[in-house]
Design a protein around this motif. Sequence first.
Motif, PDB file in Angstrom:
ATOM      1  N   CYS A  85       0.982  -1.232  -0.027  1.00  0.00           N
ATOM      2  CA  CYS A  85      -0.032   0.047   0.014  1.00  0.00           C
ATOM      3  C   CYS A  85       1.024   1.226  -0.166  1.00  0.00           C
ATOM      4  CB  CYS A  85      -0.949  -0.037   1.478  1.00  0.00           C
ATOM      5  SG  CYS A  85      -1.909  -1.392   1.405  1.00  0.00           S
ATOM      6  N   VAL A  86       0.515   2.079  -0.714  1.00  0.00           N
ATOM      7  CA  VAL A  86       1.281   3.314  -1.131  1.00  0.00           C
ATOM      8  C   VAL A  86       1.396   4.212   0.338  1.00  0.00           C
ATOM      9  CG1 VAL A  86       1.066   3.588  -3.608  1.00  0.00           C
ATOM     10  CG2 VAL A  86      -0.591   4.786  -1.885  1.00  0.00           C
ATOM     11  N   TRP A  87       0.418   4.074   1.329  1.00  0.00           N
ATOM     12  CA  TRP A  87       0.240   4.880   2.401  1.00  0.00           C
ATOM     13  C   TRP A  87       0.851   4.005   3.722  1.00  0.00           C
ATOM     14  CZ3 TRP A  87      -3.466   2.101   4.378  1.00  0.00           C
ATOM     15  CH2 TRP A  87      -4.643   1.733   3.601  1.00  0.00           C
ATOM     16  N   CYS A  88       1.323   2.945   3.544  1.00  0.00           N
ATOM     17  CA  CYS A  88       1.588   1.919   4.440  1.00  0.00           C
ATOM     18  C   CYS A  88       2.442   2.591   5.724  1.00  0.00           C
ATOM     19  CB  CYS A  88       2.246   0.617   3.991  1.00  0.00           C
ATOM     20  SG  CYS A  88       2.751  -0.309   5.337  1.00  0.00           S
ATOM     21  N   ASP A  89       1.864   2.342   6.872  1.00  0.00           N
ATOM     22  CA  ASP A  89       2.499   2.963   8.190  1.00  0.00           C
ATOM     23  C   ASP A  89       3.435   2.073   8.806  1.00  0.00           C
ATOM     24  OD1 ASP A  89       0.512   1.373   9.204  1.00  0.00           O
ATOM     25  OD2 ASP A  89      -0.501   3.354  10.505  1.00  0.00           O
ATOM     26  N   THR A  90       3.670   0.714   8.344  1.00  0.00           N
ATOM     27  CA  THR A  90       4.324  -0.314   9.055  1.00  0.00           C
ATOM     28  C   THR A  90       5.564  -0.784   8.075  1.00  0.00           C
ATOM     29  OG1 THR A  90       2.930  -1.815   8.731  1.00  0.00           O
ATOM     30  CG2 THR A  90       2.886  -0.698  10.662  1.00  0.00           C
ATOM     31  N   LEU A  91       6.046   0.036   7.203  1.00  0.00           N
ATOM     32  CA  LEU A  91       6.983  -0.233   6.118  1.00  0.00           C
ATOM     33  C   LEU A  91       8.177  -1.080   6.567  1.00  0.00           C
ATOM     34  CD1 LEU A  91       7.611   2.679   3.662  1.00  0.00           C
ATOM     35  CD2 LEU A  91       6.539   0.469   3.040  1.00  0.00           C
ATOM     36  N   HIS A  92       8.416  -1.039   7.884  1.00  0.00           N
ATOM     37  CA  HIS A  92       9.613  -1.870   8.706  1.00  0.00           C
ATOM     38  C   HIS A  92       9.276  -3.328   8.656  1.00  0.00           C
ATOM     39  CE1 HIS A  92       6.989  -0.595  11.919  1.00  0.00           C
ATOM     40  NE2 HIS A  92       7.349  -1.662  12.455  1.00  0.00           N
ATOM     41  N   ALA A  93       7.709  -3.542   8.453  1.00  0.00           N
ATOM     42  CA  ALA A  93       7.104  -4.881   8.682  1.00  0.00           C
ATOM     43  C   ALA A  93       6.907  -5.375   7.175  1.00  0.00           C
ATOM     44  CB  ALA A  93       6.099  -5.048   9.541  1.00  0.00           C
ATOM     45  N   VAL A  94       7.331  -4.450   6.225  1.00  0.00           N
ATOM     46  CA  VAL A  94       6.711  -4.968   4.711  1.00  0.00           C
ATOM     47  C   VAL A  94       7.785  -4.828   3.755  1.00  0.00           C
ATOM     48  CG1 VAL A  94       5.148  -3.916   2.952  1.00  0.00           C
ATOM     49  CG2 VAL A  94       4.259  -4.033   5.227  1.00  0.00           C
ATOM     50  N   ASP A  95       8.518  -3.831   3.724  1.00  0.00           N
ATOM     51  CA  ASP A  95       9.397  -3.751   2.683  1.00  0.00           C
ATOM     52  C   ASP A  95      10.827  -4.664   2.872  1.00  0.00           C
ATOM     53  OD1 ASP A  95      11.655  -2.874   0.927  1.00  0.00           O
ATOM     54  OD2 ASP A  95      11.033  -0.761   1.351  1.00  0.00           O
ATOM     55  N   PRO A  96      11.267  -5.403   1.971  1.00  0.00           N
ATOM     56  CA  PRO A  96      12.154  -6.413   2.049  1.00  0.00           C
ATOM     57  C   PRO A  96      13.623  -5.766   2.312  1.00  0.00           C
ATOM     58  CG  PRO A  96      10.722  -7.032   0.152  1.00  0.00           C
ATOM     59  CD  PRO A  96      10.142  -5.728   0.523  1.00  0.00           C
ATOM     60  N   ALA A  97      13.407  -4.205   2.261  1.00  0.00           N
ATOM     61  CA  ALA A  97      14.831  -3.768   2.629  1.00  0.00           C
ATOM     62  C   ALA A  97      15.218  -4.007   4.156  1.00  0.00           C
ATOM     63  CB  ALA A  97      14.725  -2.304   2.079  1.00  0.00           C
ATOM     64  N   TYR A  98      14.116  -4.405   4.829  1.00  0.00           N
ATOM     65  CA  TYR A  98      14.415  -4.681   6.164  1.00  0.00           C
ATOM     66  C   TYR A  98      14.392  -6.018   6.607  1.00  0.00           C
ATOM     67  CZ  TYR A  98      12.704   0.202   6.753  1.00  0.00           C
ATOM     68  OH  TYR A  98      12.573   1.628   6.763  1.00  0.00           O
ATOM     69  N   ARG A  99      14.471  -6.774   5.505  1.00  0.00           N
ATOM     70  CA  ARG A  99      14.114  -8.246   5.708  1.00  0.00           C
ATOM     71  C   ARG A  99      15.386  -8.929   6.780  1.00  0.00           C
ATOM     72  NH1 ARG A  99      11.850 -12.528   2.242  1.00  0.00           N
ATOM     73  NH2 ARG A  99      12.681 -14.329   2.708  1.00  0.00           N
ATOM     74  N   GLU A 100      16.670  -8.251   6.718  1.00  0.00           N
ATOM     75  CA  GLU A 100      17.734  -8.917   7.630  1.00  0.00           C
ATOM     76  C   GLU A 100      17.478  -8.364   8.959  1.00  0.00           C
ATOM     77  OE1 GLU A 100      21.678  -8.079   6.326  1.00  0.00           O
ATOM     78  OE2 GLU A 100      21.159  -8.261   4.191  1.00  0.00           O
ATOM     79  N   GLU A 101      16.570  -7.576   9.175  1.00  0.00           N
ATOM     80  CA  GLU A 101      16.269  -7.114  10.695  1.00  0.00           C
ATOM     81  C   GLU A 101      14.969  -7.882  11.225  1.00  0.00           C
ATOM     82  OE1 GLU A 101      15.756  -3.009  10.671  1.00  0.00           O
ATOM     83  OE2 GLU A 101      17.318  -2.543   9.440  1.00  0.00           O
ATOM     84  N   TRP A 102      14.425  -8.653  10.476  1.00  0.00           N
ATOM     85  CA  TRP A 102      13.333  -9.649  10.898  1.00  0.00           C
ATOM     86  C   TRP A 102      13.944 -10.814  11.387  1.00  0.00           C
ATOM     87  CZ3 TRP A 102      10.494  -9.449   5.443  1.00  0.00           C
ATOM     88  CH2 TRP A 102       9.807  -8.146   5.332  1.00  0.00           C
ATOM     89  N   ARG A 103      13.452 -11.458  12.394  1.00  0.00           N
ATOM     90  CA  ARG A 103      13.991 -12.417  13.222  1.00  0.00           C
ATOM     91  C   ARG A 103      13.292 -13.844  13.024  1.00  0.00           C
ATOM     92  NH1 ARG A 103      15.879 -11.021  19.093  1.00  0.00           N
ATOM     93  NH2 ARG A 103      16.391 -13.325  19.138  1.00  0.00           N
ATOM     94  N   PRO A 104      13.818 -14.901  12.622  1.00  0.00           N
ATOM     95  CA  PRO A 104      12.995 -16.242  12.508  1.00  0.00           C
ATOM     96  C   PRO A 104      12.852 -16.668  13.875  1.00  0.00           C
ATOM     97  CG  PRO A 104      15.417 -16.584  11.814  1.00  0.00           C
ATOM     98  CD  PRO A 104      15.175 -15.094  11.904  1.00  0.00           C
TER      99      PRO A 104
END
Length: 268
Positions: free
Chosen positions: A66-85
Amino acid sequence: MVLRAFSRNKRRAGQRNAQDLGGVSPVNGEAVIRVSEIFGPTIQGEGVLIGEPTVFVRSGGCDYRCVWCDTLHAVDPAYREEWRPLGTDEIWRYVEALSGGQPLTVSLSGGNPAIQPFGPLIGRGRAAGYRFALETQGSVAKPWFADLSTLILSPKPPSSQMETDWAAFDACLAAAGSAPRTVLKIVVFDEADYAYAKDAGARYPHLSLFLQPGNPVGPAQTESSEVDLEANLGRMRWLVERTLEDGWFAPRILPQLHVLLWGNRKGV
């Protein structure tokens, strides 16, 4: 005071791709969830559970952009390395620590939490007396929807620049069945969104409908707690007046309470 179980330390650059779902392969047969953040206890800031004490488990990855997404840190793969399995046991230890072992509502959010294997976590928590709520756009149906206490289906209006697959949405309703409390929540920025919300309400008259004025958060703003409260309240007033003038009394219109209290700050 909000206790963060873990947090993001820096933003990473990279090409955005809404189809990069952020899934994680099972390890030793255990369901593994890619987690962006876990935080709380705080209050639920929007929708049917507004004001309710909650611990949030925010997963990483989404099938929408969504263009107005307010949680890009949980959407954008640019943050993927910060997501923890994390496995179910590890996530549950965080939830128990944050809640002090007192059963409350656990909100599963994202991204789109429906693309993650949350079933075992829900079963673990319900056995201990916790309630689980999940918000999703209704694009992916899972059988464990029936184990939720509350399912918030939030299809995205035209301003998001996404298209709703109503067949997939209906599959989510079928998966949930009559077990959880299922409601409809729609963000409204403008007249096109308002018309979309009216159509959705007419399509699903048996679902309680909640409308929320849009909060325009762009990529450059997602790390900031600043918010234009006057503009936000203006959109709220417009939406209230628009429904009343229209004689449309079915929806409940609610603000984002956390935005009014803390702006666009994360982890609250």
